[in-house]
Design a protein around this motif. Sequence first.
Motif, PDB file in Angstrom:
ATOM      1  N   GLU A 224       0.969  -1.275   0.006  1.00  0.00           N
ATOM      2  CA  GLU A 224      -0.011  -0.220  -0.154  1.00  0.00           C
ATOM      3  C   GLU A 224       0.784   1.216  -0.025  1.00  0.00           C
ATOM      4  OE1 GLU A 224      -2.159  -0.750   3.446  1.00  0.00           O
ATOM      5  OE2 GLU A 224      -3.562  -2.106   2.499  1.00  0.00           O
ATOM      6  N   GLU A 225       2.013   1.230   0.806  1.00  0.00           N
ATOM      7  CA  GLU A 225       2.763   2.190   0.834  1.00  0.00           C
ATOM      8  C   GLU A 225       3.598   2.579  -0.473  1.00  0.00           C
ATOM      9  OE1 GLU A 225       7.151   3.199   2.624  1.00  0.00           O
ATOM     10  OE2 GLU A 225       5.753   2.104   3.917  1.00  0.00           O
ATOM     11  N   THR A 226       3.811   1.458  -1.157  1.00  0.00           N
ATOM     12  CA  THR A 226       4.677   1.599  -2.452  1.00  0.00           C
ATOM     13  C   THR A 226       3.816   2.042  -3.796  1.00  0.00           C
ATOM     14  OG1 THR A 226       5.811  -0.275  -1.915  1.00  0.00           O
ATOM     15  CG2 THR A 226       5.657   0.344  -4.267  1.00  0.00           C
ATOM     16  N   LEU A 227       2.608   1.795  -3.357  1.00  0.00           N
ATOM     17  CA  LEU A 227       1.460   2.146  -4.522  1.00  0.00           C
ATOM     18  C   LEU A 227       1.018   3.803  -4.498  1.00  0.00           C
ATOM     19  CD1 LEU A 227      -1.264  -0.767  -4.579  1.00  0.00           C
ATOM     20  CD2 LEU A 227       0.394  -0.109  -6.386  1.00  0.00           C
ATOM     21  N   ARG A 228       1.086   4.069  -2.928  1.00  0.00           N
ATOM     22  CA  ARG A 228       0.713   5.595  -2.524  1.00  0.00           C
ATOM     23  C   ARG A 228       2.166   6.175  -3.421  1.00  0.00           C
ATOM     24  NH1 ARG A 228      -1.167   3.313   2.337  1.00  0.00           N
ATOM     25  NH2 ARG A 228      -3.349   3.319   2.504  1.00  0.00           N
ATOM     26  N   ARG A 229       3.238   5.888  -3.004  1.00  0.00           N
ATOM     27  CA  ARG A 229       4.386   6.609  -3.389  1.00  0.00           C
ATOM     28  C   ARG A 229       4.377   6.688  -4.877  1.00  0.00           C
ATOM     29  NH1 ARG A 229       7.940   3.276  -1.401  1.00  0.00           N
ATOM     30  NH2 ARG A 229       8.730   2.362  -3.215  1.00  0.00           N
ATOM     31  N   GLU A 230       3.551   5.597  -5.687  1.00  0.00           N
ATOM     32  CA  GLU A 230       3.532   5.941  -7.036  1.00  0.00           C
ATOM     33  C   GLU A 230       2.193   6.658  -7.717  1.00  0.00           C
ATOM     34  OE1 GLU A 230       3.637   1.597  -8.606  1.00  0.00           O
ATOM     35  OE2 GLU A 230       5.995   1.734  -8.153  1.00  0.00           O
ATOM     36  N   GLY A 231       1.754   7.295  -6.619  1.00  0.00           N
ATOM     37  CA  GLY A 231       0.595   8.128  -6.969  1.00  0.00           C
ATOM     38  C   GLY A 231      -0.810   7.172  -7.134  1.00  0.00           C
ATOM     39  N   ARG A 232      -0.774   6.225  -6.592  1.00  0.00           N
ATOM     40  CA  ARG A 232      -1.861   5.186  -6.881  1.00  0.00           C
ATOM     41  C   ARG A 232      -2.605   5.113  -5.708  1.00  0.00           C
ATOM     42  NH1 ARG A 232      -2.580   4.591 -12.257  1.00  0.00           N
ATOM     43  NH2 ARG A 232      -0.514   4.071 -13.446  1.00  0.00           N
ATOM     44  N   ASP A 233      -4.023   5.082  -5.796  1.00  0.00           N
ATOM     45  CA  ASP A 233      -4.995   4.712  -4.497  1.00  0.00           C
ATOM     46  C   ASP A 233      -4.904   3.176  -4.418  1.00  0.00           C
ATOM     47  OD1 ASP A 233      -6.422   4.308  -2.391  1.00  0.00           O
ATOM     48  OD2 ASP A 233      -8.552   5.129  -3.425  1.00  0.00           O
ATOM     49  N   PRO A 234      -4.276   2.573  -2.972  1.00  0.00           N
ATOM     50  CA  PRO A 234      -4.275   0.997  -3.231  1.00  0.00           C
ATOM     51  C   PRO A 234      -5.535   0.613  -2.948  1.00  0.00           C
ATOM     52  CG  PRO A 234      -3.373   2.293  -1.140  1.00  0.00           C
ATOM     53  CD  PRO A 234      -3.804   3.131  -2.147  1.00  0.00           C
ATOM     54  N   GLY A 235      -6.597   1.123  -2.273  1.00  0.00           N
ATOM     55  CA  GLY A 235      -7.888   0.567  -2.132  1.00  0.00           C
ATOM     56  C   GLY A 235      -7.496  -1.021  -1.259  1.00  0.00           C
ATOM     57  N   PRO A 236      -8.116  -1.904  -1.764  1.00  0.00           N
ATOM     58  CA  PRO A 236      -8.143  -3.194  -1.106  1.00  0.00           C
ATOM     59  C   PRO A 236      -7.106  -3.897  -1.863  1.00  0.00           C
ATOM     60  CG  PRO A 236      -9.715  -3.341  -2.806  1.00  0.00           C
ATOM     61  CD  PRO A 236      -9.493  -1.905  -2.656  1.00  0.00           C
ATOM     62  N   LEU A 237      -6.090  -3.408  -2.830  1.00  0.00           N
ATOM     63  CA  LEU A 237      -5.019  -4.103  -3.440  1.00  0.00           C
ATOM     64  C   LEU A 237      -3.898  -4.564  -2.369  1.00  0.00           C
ATOM     65  CD1 LEU A 237      -4.739  -2.051  -6.763  1.00  0.00           C
ATOM     66  CD2 LEU A 237      -5.819  -4.473  -6.327  1.00  0.00           C
ATOM     67  N   GLY A 238      -3.313  -3.967  -1.578  1.00  0.00           N
ATOM     68  CA  GLY A 238      -2.513  -4.319  -0.710  1.00  0.00           C
ATOM     69  C   GLY A 238      -2.655  -5.969  -0.317  1.00  0.00           C
ATOM     70  N   ARG A 239      -3.798  -6.211   0.553  1.00  0.00           N
ATOM     71  CA  ARG A 239      -4.006  -7.523   1.077  1.00  0.00           C
ATOM     72  C   ARG A 239      -4.181  -8.383  -0.096  1.00  0.00           C
ATOM     73  NH1 ARG A 239      -4.588  -7.985   6.085  1.00  0.00           N
ATOM     74  NH2 ARG A 239      -5.776  -9.794   5.796  1.00  0.00           N
ATOM     75  N   MET A 240      -5.129  -7.727  -1.302  1.00  0.00           N
ATOM     76  CA  MET A 240      -4.979  -8.721  -2.298  1.00  0.00           C
ATOM     77  C   MET A 240      -3.805  -9.569  -2.907  1.00  0.00           C
ATOM     78  SD  MET A 240      -6.932  -8.300  -6.048  1.00  0.00           S
ATOM     79  CE  MET A 240      -5.475  -7.365  -6.700  1.00  0.00           C
TER      80      MET A 240
END
Length: 209
Positions: A138-154
């Motif tokens: 989730e932290e990595t996706l936010r750093r790339e300007g993305r909203d992680p939503g449920p993707l981190g756990r998935m």
Amino acid sequence: MPPTRRRPTDDQLLDAARVVFAASGYRRASMEAIAREANSTKPTLYAHFGSKEELFGRLFRREADIMEAALLPVYADLPGRPLREMLEVALGAAVRYGLAHPEGARVVAIAINGRGPEPTLGRALLERLIDAIAGVVEETLRREGRDPGPLGRMIAAMIWGAAIEATRVAHTMGVATPELVEWQIIYLLGGLEAALAHALDGGRPPLAD
């Protein structure tokens, strides 16, 4: 006078139980088979653990501790890596653990898959391992300007599914670890690209080369 049989330690009995549970699963394993593997007796086994259920629970907790000691320091070092590198490191660590501890990994998998004495026995361990990866994703996706939503756990759950399958394939086919890890990374990234493309409303997913 026949030699006196030395009383086995708890760890020696657990080692024998690990062999039998890994080979037979929880339900088909018998206390008689475990006592035989330990070169001991059923009364001794029951004196140490009380029941087959208690024996499996003690063994699972020991093997879970070994797994977490191997993996959590690796996961703690993931922040700041590019997403693909992070996935490769996380998956590689899980696969290498399974290859180094095949019987222990099998015992843990029995519990995680709900095939032990108590269906929820492995759930807390799996949640801790998934949480450790999900937060970093989730932290990595936010750093790339993305909203992680449920993707981190998935994504974290997909890593564990791929790692379990990679470990199984390695022991049945004898595939070399680096090659195996790369195959699983390709498989995992393919699934992630599809999931990310759907979740992020189309467009070229951020994992594509």
